[in-house]
Design a protein around this motif. Structure first.
Motif, PDB file in Angstrom:
ATOM      1  N   GLU A 117       0.845  -1.267  -0.112  1.00 21.77           N
ATOM      2  CA  GLU A 117      -0.091   0.108  -0.110  1.00 21.77           C
ATOM      3  C   GLU A 117       0.847   1.208   0.267  1.00 21.77           C
ATOM      4  N   HIS A 174      -5.773   4.099   0.313  1.00 22.22           N
ATOM      5  CA  HIS A 174      -4.658   2.776   0.445  1.00 22.22           C
ATOM      6  C   HIS A 174      -4.692   2.055   1.793  1.00 22.22           C
ATOM      7  N   LEU A 176      -3.798   3.500   4.649  1.00 19.73           N
ATOM      8  CA  LEU A 176      -2.828   4.198   5.256  1.00 19.73           C
ATOM      9  C   LEU A 176      -3.436   5.208   6.389  1.00 19.73           C
ATOM     10  N   ALA A 189       1.783   3.217   7.092  1.00 21.79           N
ATOM     11  CA  ALA A 189       1.268   1.931   7.157  1.00 21.79           C
ATOM     12  C   ALA A 189       0.709   1.717   8.642  1.00 21.79           C
TER      13      ALA A 189
END
Ligand SMILES: [Mg+2]
Length: 280
Positions: A117, A174, A176, A189
């Motif tokens: 990601e 994503h 995140l 992350a």
């Protein structure tokens, strides 16, 4: 310099536990602002020379010395110069808030690969910045995180405001987390924090007391972890390094010292107290 006594009763109990049983003590410290002065170019933020000497001295007396940092483990080890000190033979460096690890005993790094990601978000960033007229913003790839820096731009704060919503959207797409800092937007992350890292180290080492030293908000989870361990009966001692612009931890600390030089003096004093207890 005078070294402050612990300011709280819990801190005094933590200090007594450390001097009574140094070999089962974990001493964990943040890197930037605690061992190394905060400077403009983070690639030059080397550890205060007194601090590494003081750590090495203490390392010969206590069970485990650990550095717990948001930086990659390799960077912290390089900037820390931790490899060449006899007293640091069993030191542990946890990087990226505990995702990466270096053990002095083996010299080995355990660095998981960059999550997909983060790679994907990193590939989209240049076009996004370009579309906002901010193609000059510096992007830092940190393995599990990407930093978008506005410090070097003409109007850093305006650029920061312009970026906030689109970068949040990119992070969301994503899966995140966005963490805004001072002139930097970090997308990270999901993973661990310094509190998890400290709890794991305590469990792994079997420490019967723990010292943690830090300087800013990223250290708060570690402070909270030590406070929770104290409530469970494990003595702890919290030290705040309070020299730079942020003074986020002083309220919660047992001892407040003046920056990395103050940390170095305090570590030396701790070694002296341990030796005195052993002699007495
Ligand atoms: Mg720090």
């Amino acid at each position: 310099m005078d070294v402050a006594e612990p300011l709280t009763e819990a801190g005094a109990a933590g200090l007594r536990a450390v001097t009574h049983a140094p070999r089962s003590t974990l001493v964990a410290l943040d890197f930037d602002g605690t061992l190394a002065p905060i400077i403009d170019d983070p690639e030059r933020a080397v550890v205060h020379p007194d601090a590494v000497a003081a750590l090495a001295e203490l390392g010969g007396l206590v069970g485990t010395i650990a550095v717990v940092t948001g930086r990659p483990a390799r960077t912290a080890v390089r900037l820390g110069g931790f490899t060449d000190h006899a007293g640091l033979g069993s030191m542990v460096v946890l990087g990226q808030y505990g995702v990466e690890r270096w053990d002095a005993a083996t010299g080995a790094f355990d660095v998981p690969p960059e999550p997909a990601e983060v790679t994907a978000a990193g590939e989209e960033l240049p076009a996004l910045l370009e579309s906002l007229g901010l193609g000059a913003a510096r992007v830092e790839h940190k393995g599990r995180a990407l930093g978008v820096h506005t410090r070097e731009l003409e109007d850093p704060q305006q650029a920061f405001r312009t970026l906030l919503t689109p970068v949040q959207a990119l992070a969301d797409r994503h899966g995140l987390t966005l963490e805004p800092g001072r002139n930097v937007l970090e997308i990270r992350a999901p993973g661990t924090d310094k509190g998890d890292a400290v709890r794991r180290l305590v469990a792994e080492t079997g420490a019967t007391q723990v010292v943690f030293a830090g300087d800013d908000l990223g250290d708060l989870p570690a402070f909270e972890a030590v406070a929770a361990l104290r409530e469970d009966g494990l003595p702890g001692l919290l030290v705040a390094s309070a020299s730079h612009e942020e003074d986020a931890l002083s309220d919660r600390a047992d001892v407040v010292v003046d920056g990395p030089a103050g940390i170095a003096a305090w570590l030396r004093d701790l070694s002296a107290r341990i030796r005195a207890a052993q002699a007495g």
